[in-house]
Design an enzyme around this catalytic site. Structure first.
Site, PDB file in Angstrom:
ATOM      1  N   HIS A   1     -44.452 -11.196  52.249  1.00 34.69           N
ATOM      2  CA  HIS A   1     -44.849 -10.697  50.933  1.00 34.69           C
ATOM      3  C   HIS A   1     -45.830  -9.547  51.159  1.00 34.69           C
ATOM      4  O   HIS A   1     -46.614  -9.586  52.105  1.00 34.69           O
ATOM      5  CB  HIS A   1     -45.630 -11.741  50.133  1.00 34.69           C
ATOM      6  CG  HIS A   1     -44.886 -12.984  49.806  1.00 34.69           C
ATOM      7  ND1 HIS A   1     -44.919 -14.088  50.592  1.00 34.69           N
ATOM      8  CD2 HIS A   1     -44.109 -13.301  48.736  1.00 34.69           C
ATOM      9  CE1 HIS A   1     -44.189 -15.050  50.033  1.00 34.69           C
ATOM     10  NE2 HIS A   1     -43.685 -14.595  48.917  1.00 34.69           N
TER      11      HIS A   1
ATOM     12  N   ASP B   1     -49.227 -10.835  51.957  1.00 33.22           N
ATOM     13  CA  ASP B   1     -49.413 -11.472  53.269  1.00 33.22           C
ATOM     14  C   ASP B   1     -49.852 -10.424  54.280  1.00 33.22           C
ATOM     15  O   ASP B   1     -50.701 -10.681  55.146  1.00 33.22           O
ATOM     16  CB  ASP B   1     -48.090 -12.035  53.830  1.00 33.22           C
ATOM     17  CG  ASP B   1     -47.417 -13.030  52.919  1.00 33.22           C
ATOM     18  OD1 ASP B   1     -48.125 -13.694  52.151  1.00 33.22           O
ATOM     19  OD2 ASP B   1     -46.166 -13.143  52.984  1.00 33.22           O
TER      20      ASP B   1
ATOM     21  N   MET C   1     -36.406  -9.187  56.159  1.00 34.64           N
ATOM     22  CA  MET C   1     -36.485  -9.380  54.710  1.00 34.64           C
ATOM     23  C   MET C   1     -37.926  -9.193  54.283  1.00 34.64           C
ATOM     24  O   MET C   1     -38.846  -9.428  55.067  1.00 34.64           O
ATOM     25  CB  MET C   1     -36.000 -10.798  54.369  1.00 34.64           C
ATOM     26  CG  MET C   1     -36.069 -11.166  52.900  1.00 34.64           C
ATOM     27  SD  MET C   1     -37.646 -11.983  52.433  1.00 34.64           S
ATOM     28  CE  MET C   1     -37.260 -13.717  52.709  1.00 34.64           C
TER      29      MET C   1
ATOM     30  N   GLU D   1     -34.049 -15.875  44.328  1.00 31.85           N
ATOM     31  CA  GLU D   1     -34.317 -17.222  44.828  1.00 31.85           C
ATOM     32  C   GLU D   1     -34.595 -18.145  43.653  1.00 31.85           C
ATOM     33  O   GLU D   1     -35.656 -18.090  43.045  1.00 31.85           O
ATOM     34  CB  GLU D   1     -35.523 -17.178  45.770  1.00 31.85           C
ATOM     35  CG  GLU D   1     -35.858 -18.534  46.333  1.00 31.85           C
ATOM     36  CD  GLU D   1     -36.979 -18.466  47.350  1.00 31.85           C
ATOM     37  OE1 GLU D   1     -37.147 -17.410  47.994  1.00 31.85           O
ATOM     38  OE2 GLU D   1     -37.707 -19.464  47.478  1.00 31.85           O
TER      39      GLU D   1
ATOM     40  N   LYS E   1     -35.393 -21.577  41.445  1.00 31.94           N
ATOM     41  CA  LYS E   1     -36.225 -22.783  41.551  1.00 31.94           C
ATOM     42  C   LYS E   1     -36.330 -23.388  40.159  1.00 31.94           C
ATOM     43  O   LYS E   1     -36.518 -22.655  39.193  1.00 31.94           O
ATOM     44  CB  LYS E   1     -37.620 -22.409  42.081  1.00 31.94           C
ATOM     45  CG  LYS E   1     -38.463 -23.617  42.451  1.00 31.94           C
ATOM     46  CD  LYS E   1     -39.810 -23.234  43.055  1.00 31.94           C
ATOM     47  CE  LYS E   1     -40.558 -24.487  43.485  1.00 31.94           C
ATOM     48  NZ  LYS E   1     -41.936 -24.187  43.938  1.00 31.94           N
TER      49      LYS E   1
ATOM     50  N   GLU F   1     -33.026 -21.881  48.452  1.00 31.42           N
ATOM     51  CA  GLU F   1     -33.910 -22.686  49.304  1.00 31.42           C
ATOM     52  C   GLU F   1     -33.531 -24.155  49.188  1.00 31.42           C
ATOM     53  O   GLU F   1     -33.355 -24.674  48.079  1.00 31.42           O
ATOM     54  CB  GLU F   1     -35.366 -22.483  48.875  1.00 31.42           C
ATOM     55  CG  GLU F   1     -36.331 -23.302  49.713  1.00 31.42           C
ATOM     56  CD  GLU F   1     -37.793 -22.949  49.501  1.00 31.42           C
ATOM     57  OE1 GLU F   1     -38.104 -21.740  49.417  1.00 31.42           O
ATOM     58  OE2 GLU F   1     -38.618 -23.870  49.414  1.00 31.42           O
TER      59      GLU F   1
ATOM     60  N   HIS G   1     -35.654 -26.297  46.790  1.00 30.86           N
ATOM     61  CA  HIS G   1     -35.594 -25.944  45.371  1.00 30.86           C
ATOM     62  C   HIS G   1     -34.384 -26.592  44.704  1.00 30.86           C
ATOM     63  O   HIS G   1     -34.491 -27.115  43.587  1.00 30.86           O
ATOM     64  CB  HIS G   1     -35.551 -24.425  45.210  1.00 30.86           C
ATOM     65  CG  HIS G   1     -36.814 -23.743  45.643  1.00 30.86           C
ATOM     66  ND1 HIS G   1     -36.990 -22.385  45.587  1.00 30.86           N
ATOM     67  CD2 HIS G   1     -37.975 -24.232  46.136  1.00 30.86           C
ATOM     68  CE1 HIS G   1     -38.198 -22.066  46.031  1.00 30.86           C
ATOM     69  NE2 HIS G   1     -38.809 -23.181  46.382  1.00 30.86           N
TER      70      HIS G   1
ATOM     71  N   ASP H   1     -33.151 -19.930  52.749  1.00 35.42           N
ATOM     72  CA  ASP H   1     -34.490 -20.470  53.009  1.00 35.42           C
ATOM     73  C   ASP H   1     -34.321 -21.934  53.393  1.00 35.42           C
ATOM     74  O   ASP H   1     -34.079 -22.780  52.519  1.00 35.42           O
ATOM     75  CB  ASP H   1     -35.361 -20.365  51.750  1.00 35.42           C
ATOM     76  CG  ASP H   1     -36.100 -19.056  51.641  1.00 35.42           C
ATOM     77  OD1 ASP H   1     -35.928 -18.174  52.503  1.00 35.42           O
ATOM     78  OD2 ASP H   1     -36.876 -18.904  50.679  1.00 35.42           O
TER      79      ASP H   1
ATOM     80  N   ASP I   1     -42.806 -29.602  45.203  1.00 36.94           N
ATOM     81  CA  ASP I   1     -42.185 -28.788  46.243  1.00 36.94           C
ATOM     82  C   ASP I   1     -42.861 -29.103  47.580  1.00 36.94           C
ATOM     83  O   ASP I   1     -43.992 -28.694  47.822  1.00 36.94           O
ATOM     84  CB  ASP I   1     -42.408 -27.322  45.850  1.00 36.94           C
ATOM     85  CG  ASP I   1     -41.681 -26.348  46.750  1.00 36.94           C
ATOM     86  OD1 ASP I   1     -40.878 -26.776  47.592  1.00 36.94           O
ATOM     87  OD2 ASP I   1     -41.927 -25.141  46.583  1.00 36.94           O
TER      88      ASP I   1
ATOM     89  N   ASP J   1     -41.755 -28.459  50.860  1.00 34.98           N
ATOM     90  CA  ASP J   1     -41.698 -27.416  51.889  1.00 34.98           C
ATOM     91  C   ASP J   1     -41.892 -27.980  53.293  1.00 34.98           C
ATOM     92  O   ASP J   1     -42.619 -27.412  54.117  1.00 34.98           O
ATOM     93  CB  ASP J   1     -42.767 -26.342  51.609  1.00 34.98           C
ATOM     94  CG  ASP J   1     -42.259 -25.249  50.669  1.00 34.98           C
ATOM     95  OD1 ASP J   1     -41.039 -25.078  50.565  1.00 34.98           O
ATOM     96  OD2 ASP J   1     -43.091 -24.563  50.061  1.00 34.98           O
TER      97      ASP J   1
ATOM     98  N   ASP K   1     -38.440 -21.269  55.332  1.00 39.48           N
ATOM     99  CA  ASP K   1     -39.510 -21.100  54.342  1.00 39.48           C
ATOM    100  C   ASP K   1     -40.092 -22.481  54.086  1.00 39.48           C
ATOM    101  O   ASP K   1     -39.532 -23.262  53.315  1.00 39.48           O
ATOM    102  CB  ASP K   1     -38.944 -20.491  53.050  1.00 39.48           C
ATOM    103  CG  ASP K   1     -40.066 -20.163  52.061  1.00 39.48           C
ATOM    104  OD1 ASP K   1     -41.235 -20.443  52.369  1.00 39.48           O
ATOM    105  OD2 ASP K   1     -39.763 -19.632  50.989  1.00 39.48           O
TER     106      ASP K   1
END
Lengths: 387, 387, 387, 387
Positions: free
Chosen positions: C56, C59, C87, C180, C182, C216, C219, C244, C254, C256, C290
């Site tokens: 991102h 980031d 990406m 993406e 969700k 993902e 998700h 993802d 979520d 992850d 991810d």
């Protein structure tokens, strides 16, 4: 040399007659398979390596007219095969009379009939040697808030259990009761919906020692709960009297998949808890499967699923033992300080005042990694067979 | 004439400082609102009609350096407004030291620190007049099966509760503990995940009478469970010590919506159970809201949500009372045989042998309709305000 | 001889900077780990065998003041390690300005700022060589029905995508967009909640060929959906632009988790679909993870999870290939008539009238077993490593 | 003066014969009610105020031997009552031949039979005047990953739809098809599991304009999705051809409660979207109920539920209109900037370069409250009837 994944009687596998006998009726469609004769079920399960069968009254003796004859044939089949009857239960959900439940139906006449039906089948169960009697209250519940007085329903549930305990005590029968929780389906909300609710309820009974649980994998997972953690709590209370193994994909309809299908990592930890989770407090009963062979299967497919339930259990048992015996796992457990949780928080002879006088290096403790992922990855690699 | 939906002190509404004070930090974003001074919270909640506030230690006294000064300001605000402190609790989840839990952390040093932190805040709570002390174990749990020895964790949980009970007893404090269950989030699986699991656990304590529950609407609904049914069971056990009202949309992340949002029909039945559900066994504690004003709101929106929580409760209370007083509802309850469930299944002086000797007209009983939908529709129409 | 489960560049593994860089802030607690320098992330991921990183804007370049310097350092790290940027994406959720979303915020000023932020980072992404640009609209949604005009929101989403497509086309950039989906969290209900909703939306764009999906695992599983089936449909539409991978335990927050944790059987079928599921229509992009290393881990644990994501993928890839190459599986696929589904229902040259003139032996067809359980058990045994 | 909540023909309410005719067979129990003659259903629904009925082939003509006679009786009942047939559908799930689905069964013979069954009933539907033909693929799916080639299944689904579209076109019939998504039950995972997946699929058909959706409240809510948001997206695509209203309590088995029961706030927003949500893009078809009267009810209870479905819709319609007409709501919508979302993000004649040249006061925008809770509380008060 024998295949370690082929079941033997010593593995104590058990199946409900209604599992391999499920004909496939659901809300949207009719029977896909013929009725399975309980006698055939006994023979086939014996050949596959099972040690015992279990039944609802209506599975075994659906019709009063042929009752004694069917019981006699069944007894013969048990004798021929050496299979035990280890558990029995009552069908208080199939007939329309139970549309609002059995032991907690609003209609007192229905409750009386339900109680009589349970008593009658306890006699059969006892005669056939069952030592566990299960109560699954699938229709005990409601679709809406005002239609069921929950306190009164729990009073009636308690009344029934107290009466049943007194009955087997007075008859001198070596039978314990096991409640099977379920959150919903077929009722909108079922009473005693989880392991926890049923454990709490037992504490209010006159003879709590005579009553424990029969938790089913899928039922807890329908509430998004961790089955292994749930039965670990049941064991902690000394209440894991029986188990129902199967598979499920989380909150949705009751899938009753064969054991291993659904949440496979959960199945690994389930077997780990049943074997004592490295701590010694293990389950010592029959390994009972309560599942439904999918409607896509003919009878060959049904027997394939029965075989697979046992095989998957044995495969997982072997993997769990290897996991617990692996020296690298021992290191990882130590790094994760798992054993440290068994040490009392307050030291021997210490007071709370002593504890409060202590200073804590909070930042240093916060900085310590727990190394849980390494441990979990080791478990995963045992499960996958790559260690 | 006063608006019946405007709260007064007699309604005994209570809010956590952390509710209106939530700044909006979540997994995906930072604070959207400034820190709310507890003193301002007290004044605003008093103006809105609340009767009490509750707090975590870290909400009220985040910093030791200003501790006494903040406590003094808070006491002054309570004195000025007449607000009570009815409950307090400990933050054992925010600081990274608690990443693996507090009272059941694998790390014994963390457990000792956690216990000391609870004790310290109990002293504050007692001094401020709180009579209920809540324990929400949000970080007590695990993400994977091998990393937490569940039996040892329950041993440590019990040890902690036993120590805390002994402490308040020895100090002569009029404080009861209330456990707050939650199935998951922030941990993968939290210990004592539902009302039932916590009730069962209490049965194993040295002083079970001193410990009860603080069930939260959303936490039970995250497991797909019926909150009203759950608190009815808690009341049946005599364990509904406190409540956390809010809103949720079923199994998903913890939404902490204002009361009424989410499952509105569930909220109606929740208030019905709290008022005694027509049966007299009512909740008699504070009506406590534990929610999070959405991040979309500025402080005006925050106060709007606090106002709405109380207003929605009062609206629902009025509707529940009208429902229970409606003669047509009385007819519908009779038609649904709801009251018949309070009649013991076995008659006075009757034996099981008597019951078994009875014949049952099963088909006739099966044919009787329960008329539950009519009753539920009457409730819905009260809720909608069209009766 | 090399370990087949140790990653190489040819495996094309990719990680978001925000994954190993997650500091652990959640709704209930603060950071547990220090900020990870993107340069260090690049070096460590390269050492572990990854082929690419993703980011991102925030980031990589959290602060305009150090923007050029950070970009230069990052470019150097990529050059030193040979890692690609495959990406990139925009953070339209972290800052409070995005509390009601970015591209579909009610506030037009916010939408304009969001769009400018995306454009600015597309320039960076393009310059760093990314060929996929992801849009996760985590804050695009609502908590309540009246606050978001869904049709207008979809109009604005479409407007944004049309503008972005035109921009990269006009700039001559070889970049495709990937949406993406969700279902919820952090918003109550997110727009384009599943693979399906996003696929349908793409059909309404001016340049649908330039837009696909980045689904993902977690998700889709948060909605109880089958991820493998979902990406198979995305592939069928030619829209699986990126993936993802991670782990989740069904409908809840979520999680992850690292790939493999959570639904392990689902992960097997996911890899099977990515490799073409025996049918040849395979995913050909980077294998992107991810996930969030749990808060219990220190940085050593973080790297352990990154290593494990790749290792689990390689283990599953090997197993899937063995499953698809197994002659007994070929038999079982034939018995299950899986290949027969590729045969058109209507024969070549046949008309519906011909088909209707045919007579069907319905009972005979109904009696045929599908033998699905045998096939699934073979897959399970490959997964468990017992074949 | 008429009761505004009593239905008239102008309200265009419609019921499936299988709803009031459901006999109560589920996985755990048998029929609780006798078969309902379709002729009686027509008369009773007409008396209650419905405008139309819908049917599966097997509801209406279960037996070929009496087919013409039953069709004649049904036509007479329609003529006598003035009820329309507005929609019809095919039962491709009840008979065991469909245990692996109909149009996507692995077995080609089954697919051919299924297609012929659909065609035959389209002829009946057309002759009876139905303009919508629904396809619910409840058995189109799988329990495990390897048993269904998803790409081939979607190919076959597309082939079937293309053939059906060509058939009605060639016959010159004024019939459109409507797909009904469902995530699971009775299959483990159903193809086209949500509104979104079905919308995307339609985009791949030869005659996409002839195919739209028939979304059911409970089916979307079983995936935790927001139904109102889902049908708003379907309307945006011009694809809301038909609706199935009922009630559900989130992810669990398919409850098929009467409309209003379950998620009542969701029902309010559903009606709001159907009426155009204040934006003018409204649903213009029949208001169709697809639900199951609970097994607790006798036939009196069945008619009570049918009455209640319509009444609840009318009550909610009145409330939605009042909400949208309320000046304070208009103020709250403005404060929430809901209308601003209809303004394009890029101004007329503006370029992206212009937009990027703009400076943004991000902190000022971030500080603005959205006032969503006030708006939602106004909606709730309309729903509760306290405004």
């Amino acid at each position: 040399m024998t295949d370690p994944h082929t079941p033997t009687r010593e593995d104590r596998f058990s199946f409900g007659l209604w599992t391999v006998g499920w004909q496939g009726v659901d809300v949207f469609g009719g029977a896909v398979r013929p009725r399975l004769d309980p006698v055939e079920a006994v023979h086939r399960l014996a050949e596959l390596g099972a040690a015992a069968v279990t039944f609802h009254d209506d599975d075994l003796v659906p019709d009063d007219a042929t009752r004694e004859q069917e019981l006699a044939r069944f007894r013969d089949a048990l004798a021929e095969t050496g299979l035990a009857v280890e558990m029995a239960t009552t069908n208080l959900f199939g007939h329309p009379v139970f549309k609002d439940g059995g032991l907690t139906a609003n209609d007192r006449g229905v409750r009386r009939y339900a109680l009589a039906k349970v008593l009658r089948n306890i006699d059969v169960a006892a005669e056939l040697g069952a030592r566990t009697y299960v109560l699954w209250g699938g229709r005990e519940g409601a679709e809406s808030g005002g239609t069921k007085d929950v306190a009164a329903a729990l009073d009636r549930y308690r009344e029934s259990l107290d009466l049943l305990c007194a009955y087997v005590r007075e008859q001198g029968r070596d039978i314990r009761f096991a409640l099977e929780p379920k959150p919903n389906e077929p009722r909108g909300d079922i009473l005693l919906p989880t392991i926890g609710h049923a454990l709490a309820f037992i504490g209010e009974l006159e003879e709590p020692d005579r009553v424990g649980l029969n938790p089913e994998v899928g039922h807890e997972e329908m509430a998004g709960l961790n089955y292994a953690q749930g039965i670990a709590q049941a064991l902690w209370h000394g209440k894991l009297f029986h188990i129902d193994l199967n598979g499920q994909h989380g909150p949705r309809f009751d899938q009753d998949l064969r054991f291993g299908a659904g949440n496979l990592r959960g199945a690994f930890w389930t077997v780990d808890v049943l074997l004592g989770a490295g701590t010694g407090r293990a389950y010592d009963g029959y390994v009972h499967f309560d599942y439904k062979p999918p409607r896509t299967e003919d009878m060959d497919g049904v027997w394939e699923t029965a075989r697979a339930c046992m095989r998957n259990y044995l495969v997982l048992r072997e993997k769990v033992r290897a996991f617990r015996a692996d020296p690298e796992v021992a290191d990882a457990l130590a790094a994760a300080r798992v054993g440290e949780l068994a040490v009392p928080t307050l030291g021997d002879g210490e007071t709370l005042a002593d504890l409060r006088a202590e200073t804590h290096d909070v930042e240093a403790m916060a900085a310590r990694g727990m190394h849980f992922e390494r441990l979990d990855q080791l478990a995963m690699e045992h499960l996958l067979g790559v260690r």
